[in-house]
Design a protein around this motif. Structure first.
Motif, short mmCIF file in Angstrom:
data_model
loop_
_atom_site.label_atom_id
_atom_site.label_comp_id
_atom_site.label_asym_id
_atom_site.label_seq_id
_atom_site.Cartn_x
_atom_site.Cartn_y
_atom_site.Cartn_z
N PHE A 35 -1.37 -6.19 -7.37
CA PHE A 35 -1.60 -7.31 -6.45
C PHE A 35 -0.95 -8.55 -7.07
O PHE A 35 -1.62 -9.41 -7.66
CB PHE A 35 -3.09 -7.52 -6.22
N TYR A 49 0.80 -1.22 0.00
CA TYR A 49 0.00 0.00 0.00
C TYR A 49 0.84 1.27 0.00
O TYR A 49 0.37 2.32 -0.46
CB TYR A 49 -0.91 0.02 1.23
N TYR A 64 -6.92 -3.59 -3.57
CA TYR A 64 -5.85 -3.37 -4.54
C TYR A 64 -6.43 -3.12 -5.92
O TYR A 64 -6.04 -2.18 -6.63
CB TYR A 64 -4.94 -4.59 -4.60
#
Length: 311
Positions: free
Chosen positions: A119, A78, A112
């Protein structure tokens, strides 16, 4: 035995959230953390509200005086770990040196995909985790840092000011036996597992011990903790309501979760369960709550369960 509060900051007002961690600060807990999600978990439709994790940590740091401040766990994909390290150093100063750094590979794929965040397969996410742990360790402890990884690079990088703590603890979260536990053995000060039974906790802990031996690490230098989904009733009359809320929270997974790490029943049953985790080697039990908040149950947890293990 220590106790923590793991807050799922979804579908809750900011005032109620702040009330929770302020209460925990003087209620017998030594640790409060939130999770790192943007969508609700377990996944529903992405329409629920969820406050962001690092800003919650900063608010916790300012609102509390005693508890350790963390996230179980920050998803490595993230945020760039160098950017994250700067935020974490700021939080450590805001808290007066109470920061705990929890890191994981990430799993909540809908978040995601919705945000356009890559991802990749689990192997790559674990590779990113291992690199990111090293980057954060370097930046929070070294004056200047160099790192040449596949995913992350540092070139004479500085991260100032340094944390108030000389070496903030890093926690690795997850149950993967081949990679996650080995990453913990190599790099972490603590390991956290979510929603595992006492027997599974003991088994995974023994796997971690074996990886420590492989890596030349003293297993005793890694603290081990567990998160338990909290669905305890304060009184027998509350059992039907709490059971209904449990089923609503976990949906189709409710029955399978019963064999995992869930606090159900009354305080006496919870005391027995915590004792089994203590005997399995857990240094801390974190109760994981999803709103709505059952304040009567939380009060019973502190006055009956935590008190049973005092001293």
């Amino acid at each position: 035995m220590n106790f923590g509060l793991h807050i799922g900051q979804q579908n809750i007002t900011i005032d109620e959230l702040r009330r929770l961690w302020r209460w925990a600060d003087t209620a017998g807990f030594d640790w409060v953390d939130v999770w790192d999600h943007f969508y609700e978990a377990p996944p529903v439709d992405g329409n629920g509200s969820c406050f962001e994790a690092t800003t919650c940590m900063a608010a916790m740091a300012c609102d509390t005086s005693n508890v350790r401040i963390g996230v179980l766990v920050l998803g490595m994909g993230y945020r760039h770990p160098a950017v994250l390290a700067n935020a974490l150093c700021t939080i450590d100063h805001l808290s007066g040196g109470r920061l705990e750094i929890g890191l994981g590979a990430g799993w909540h794929e809908p978040e995601y995909r919705a945000y356009g965040i890559p991802f990749p397969p689990i192997k790559e996410r674990l590779d990113m985790l291992e690199e990111g742990v090293q980057v954060i360790r370097l930046l929070t402890t070294q004056e200047r840092s160099d790192f040449d990884g596949r995913f992350f690079r540092l070139a004479n990088a500085a991260c100032n000011p340094k944390p108030m703590q000389a070496r903030p603890r890093i926690w690795v979260g997850g149950n993967g036996e081949k990679r996650t536990l080995r990453i913990a053995a190599r790099h972490a000060d603590g390991w956290n597992t979510p929603y595992t039974s006492p027997e599974e906790f003991a088994r995974l802990s023994s796997v971690l011990d074996r990886w420590c031996e492989t890596e030349g690490r003293d297993p005793a230098t890694i603290e081990r903790t567990v998160n338990l989904s909290f669905h305890m009733a304060a009184a027998p009359s509350d059992l039907p309501r709490v059971e209904a809320q449990y089923r609503q929270a976990w949906g189709p997974a409710a029955e399978s979760m019963r064999a995992r790490g869930v606090v159900t029943g009354l305080p006496g049953q919870a005391i027995d369960l915590v004792g089994r985790y203590r005997d399995a080697g857990a240094a801390r039990v974190n109760i994981a709550i999803r709103p709505s908040v059952d304040w009567d149950a939380l009060a019973a947890w502190t006055t009956e369960v935590i008190r049973a293990f005092a001293g």
